[in-house]
Scaffold this motif. Structure first.
Motif, short mmCIF file in Angstrom:
data_model
loop_
_atom_site.label_atom_id
_atom_site.label_comp_id
_atom_site.label_asym_id
_atom_site.label_seq_id
_atom_site.Cartn_x
_atom_site.Cartn_y
_atom_site.Cartn_z
N GLN A 115 12.23 -26.04 46.82
CA GLN A 115 13.82 -26.02 47.05
C GLN A 115 14.29 -26.16 45.92
N LEU A 116 15.44 -25.21 45.62
CA LEU A 116 16.26 -25.31 44.40
C LEU A 116 17.16 -26.53 44.61
N LYS A 117 17.38 -27.32 43.69
CA LYS A 117 18.38 -28.36 43.44
C LYS A 117 19.19 -28.08 42.25
N PRO A 118 20.31 -28.82 41.99
CA PRO A 118 21.07 -29.10 40.78
C PRO A 118 20.26 -29.45 39.58
N LEU A 119 20.70 -28.99 38.43
CA LEU A 119 20.17 -29.73 37.34
C LEU A 119 20.84 -31.21 37.06
N GLY A 120 22.15 -31.09 37.30
CA GLY A 120 22.55 -32.58 37.13
C GLY A 120 24.03 -32.35 36.21
N THR A 121 24.29 -32.77 35.14
CA THR A 121 25.31 -32.52 34.26
C THR A 121 24.96 -31.52 33.02
N ILE A 122 25.86 -30.53 33.06
CA ILE A 122 25.78 -29.30 32.12
C ILE A 122 27.25 -29.59 31.15
N ALA A 123 26.72 -29.29 29.71
CA ALA A 123 27.79 -29.21 28.88
C ALA A 123 27.93 -27.71 28.53
N LEU A 124 29.19 -27.23 28.29
CA LEU A 124 29.62 -25.75 27.69
C LEU A 124 30.19 -26.02 26.72
N ILE A 125 29.67 -25.59 25.45
CA ILE A 125 30.33 -25.76 23.98
C ILE A 125 30.72 -24.23 23.70
N TYR A 126 32.10 -23.68 23.76
CA TYR A 126 32.33 -22.43 23.68
C TYR A 126 33.35 -22.03 22.60
N GLU A 127 33.24 -21.11 22.01
CA GLU A 127 34.09 -20.69 21.08
C GLU A 127 34.97 -19.52 21.36
N ALA A 128 36.36 -19.77 21.41
CA ALA A 128 37.32 -19.08 21.96
C ALA A 128 37.07 -18.55 23.52
N PHE A 129 37.11 -17.40 23.94
CA PHE A 129 36.78 -17.35 25.32
C PHE A 129 37.22 -18.22 26.25
N PRO A 130 38.73 -18.29 26.41
CA PRO A 130 39.11 -19.39 26.99
C PRO A 130 38.58 -19.52 28.52
N GLU A 131 38.60 -18.43 29.34
CA GLU A 131 38.49 -18.10 30.67
C GLU A 131 37.02 -18.69 31.08
N LEU A 132 36.17 -18.63 30.01
CA LEU A 132 34.79 -19.37 30.32
C LEU A 132 35.02 -20.61 30.98
N ALA A 133 36.00 -21.46 30.57
CA ALA A 133 35.86 -22.70 31.28
C ALA A 133 36.22 -22.51 32.80
N ALA A 134 36.81 -21.66 33.08
CA ALA A 134 37.04 -21.47 34.87
C ALA A 134 35.85 -20.92 35.33
N ILE A 135 35.12 -20.08 34.62
CA ILE A 135 34.02 -19.41 35.16
C ILE A 135 32.88 -20.45 35.34
N ALA A 136 32.68 -21.04 34.22
CA ALA A 136 31.39 -22.18 34.16
C ALA A 136 31.71 -23.15 35.44
N THR A 137 33.01 -23.64 35.53
CA THR A 137 33.65 -24.60 36.64
C THR A 137 33.09 -24.00 37.80
N GLY A 138 33.36 -22.76 38.10
CA GLY A 138 33.09 -22.14 39.33
C GLY A 138 31.63 -22.17 39.70
N MET A 139 30.70 -21.89 38.60
CA MET A 139 29.14 -21.68 39.02
C MET A 139 28.68 -23.26 38.85
N CYS A 140 29.14 -24.14 38.15
CA CYS A 140 28.54 -25.29 38.22
C CYS A 140 29.08 -26.02 39.70
N LEU A 141 30.38 -25.87 40.22
CA LEU A 141 30.68 -26.40 41.48
C LEU A 141 29.65 -25.75 42.71
N LYS A 142 29.60 -24.54 42.39
CA LYS A 142 28.79 -23.79 43.40
C LYS A 142 27.38 -24.30 43.59
N THR A 143 26.80 -24.79 42.26
CA THR A 143 25.22 -25.11 42.28
C THR A 143 25.36 -26.47 42.30
#
Length: 415
Positions: A115-143
């Motif tokens: 069975q697939l399970k969450p990894l746990g805690t993920i860190a996103l270090i991003y350069e510019a691309f401000p919208e990635l914060a929202a997209i990554a949040t959605g993907m992490c919450l979903k998983t």
């Protein structure tokens, strides 16, 4: 404890780790509703986000920030609209952590499944691309993963508004506090301080220029998923269609704002007619491309091509630049691609089935495109396909970074 509470990085990491255990047990319904709440919050705050982004753009121009970074930084209503669409699509998809897959073995007399399970805690270090914060949040919450966001100072105003939007939206949900933590570079916290928290971090994703990805990979003690942008190759076979090549090259550079799979290098079979090359060069120039080539090609097509430094074959331009080189056959092309390509997306244009099979088997890249455009989209509107980016890293989820990238496998033996 005092040293931890006074350190914003350690505090954020510990909070995210504690939240990850509760988040993994949260129901799919609650997580789905939270992603939808986030989508509505981003949509409602368009004006505030765009105003803050204007401030960052003005500061970037005063500080002579590179044109590439400014392009990555500049938000538009269309880009924010795409972000909302991605979040809405994520909310609709099935919960990946409920997916059962066949186990590689069976233990008698029990029944074994995975069975697939969450990894746990993920860190996103991003350069510019401000919208990635929202997209990554959605993907992490979903998983079912907690997330730590660490943006760059260039986008500080935009990041602050988006981060506050995320925090406010999630405060109105049933998710545990700390499931999304933000570390601002303005606090003086370094990237290195974050990436060595291997006790509490399960995955680090750096997103931006190759120099940022390399910095994180070298300093981190926690697992890192490298991302890749540009320096994709195309081999033009003797039977390759000229018009198809033109469309593939132009289309690959239209992934806004980050042309992840941009074709920047083209290997040409030596028997391709000069008139075909002239036609392609002329067309690409009219589309605003700068063209470069090896010495022999530059001599023959000096009105179109500029000479290049040999080191350019191995690095991305991340601009509308395409370099050309002649090769004798498919084998030479494959050897060259495996040596110099980024290794995440490489292309072939041919009418030969045998060549297509040989190229697919021997090119050592994550994605192979045969007579198909490598144009990258985060939300290509096909079912559950939502992607953060691309990875050329072997050993962990090479290829498109989708929801399954944020999961691991748990094996269960039912007696």
């Amino acid at each position: 404890m005092d040293s931890i509470s006074s350190n914003p990085t350690l505090t954020a990491v510990r909070k995210a780790r504690q939240a990850s255990r509760k988040l993994a047990l949260a129901s799919a319904k609650i997580r789905r509703q939270s992603v939808m709440v986030l989508a509505e919050a981003i949509k409602a705050n368009f004006n505030d986000i765009l105003e803050s982004n204007t401030l960052d753009l003005e500061m970037s121009r005063e500080m002579a920030v590179s044109e590439l970074t400014v392009d990555w930084l500049k938000l538009t209503p269309e880009r924010l609209g795409t972000t909302v669409s991605i979040l809405q699509q994520l909310a609709k998809t099935t919960d990946p952590t409920k997916r059962l897959i066949n186990a590689p073995y069976q233990l008698e007399p029990g029944q074994t499944y995975s069975q697939l399970k969450p990894l746990g805690t993920i860190a996103l270090i991003y350069e510019a691309f401000p919208e990635l914060a929202a997209i990554a949040t959605g993907m992490c919450l979903k998983t079912g993963n907690s997330l730590i966001l660490r943006g760059c100072s260039t986008a500080s105003n935009t990041n602050q508004v988006i981060s506050q939007t995320i925090k406010t939206a999630l405060d109105d949900t049933k998710l545990p506090p700390g499931c999304v933590e933000i570390i601002s570079p303005d606090t003086g916290s370094s990237i290195q301080e974050l990436v060595v928290q291997d006790r509490d971090l399960d995955l680090i994703i750096p997103y931006g220029r190759p120099s940022l990805v390399q910095q994180v990979a070298e300093q981190a003690t926690a697992p890192v998923l490298r991302t890749a942008i540009g320096n994709c190759y195309l081999y033009w076979s003797t039977s390759g269609n000229l018009e198809l090549i033109r469309r593939m090259v132009i289309g690959s550079h239209q992934g806004a704002p980050d042309a992840v799979n941009a074709i920047e290098k083209i290997l040409i079979h030596s028997s391709i007619k000069p008139s075909y090359l002239t036609s392609l060069f002329n067309n690409l120039q009219k589309q605003g491309f700068e063209l470069r080539g090896e010495n022999d090609l530059v001599k023959e097509f000096s009105e179109y091509l500029k000479p290049l430094n040999p080191s350019e074959w191995a690095r991305p331009y991340m601009k509308k630049i395409v370099a050309f080189r002649c090769v004798e056959d498919l084998s030479e092309a494959v050897t060259w691609i495996n040596r110099y390509s980024s290794g995440h997306a490489d292309c072939l244009v041919t009418e030969s089935y045998q060549e297509s099979r040989q190229f697919a088997r021997h090119v050592d890249s994550a994605l192979i495109y045969i007579n198909a455009s490598p144009h990258f989209e985060r939300n290509p509107n096909c079912g559950e396909a939502v992607f953060l980016g691309m990875s050329n890293q072997k050993g962990y989820r090479q290829g498109l970074i989708g929801l399954e990238t944020f999961t691991t496998v748990k094996q269960v033996v039912q007696g």
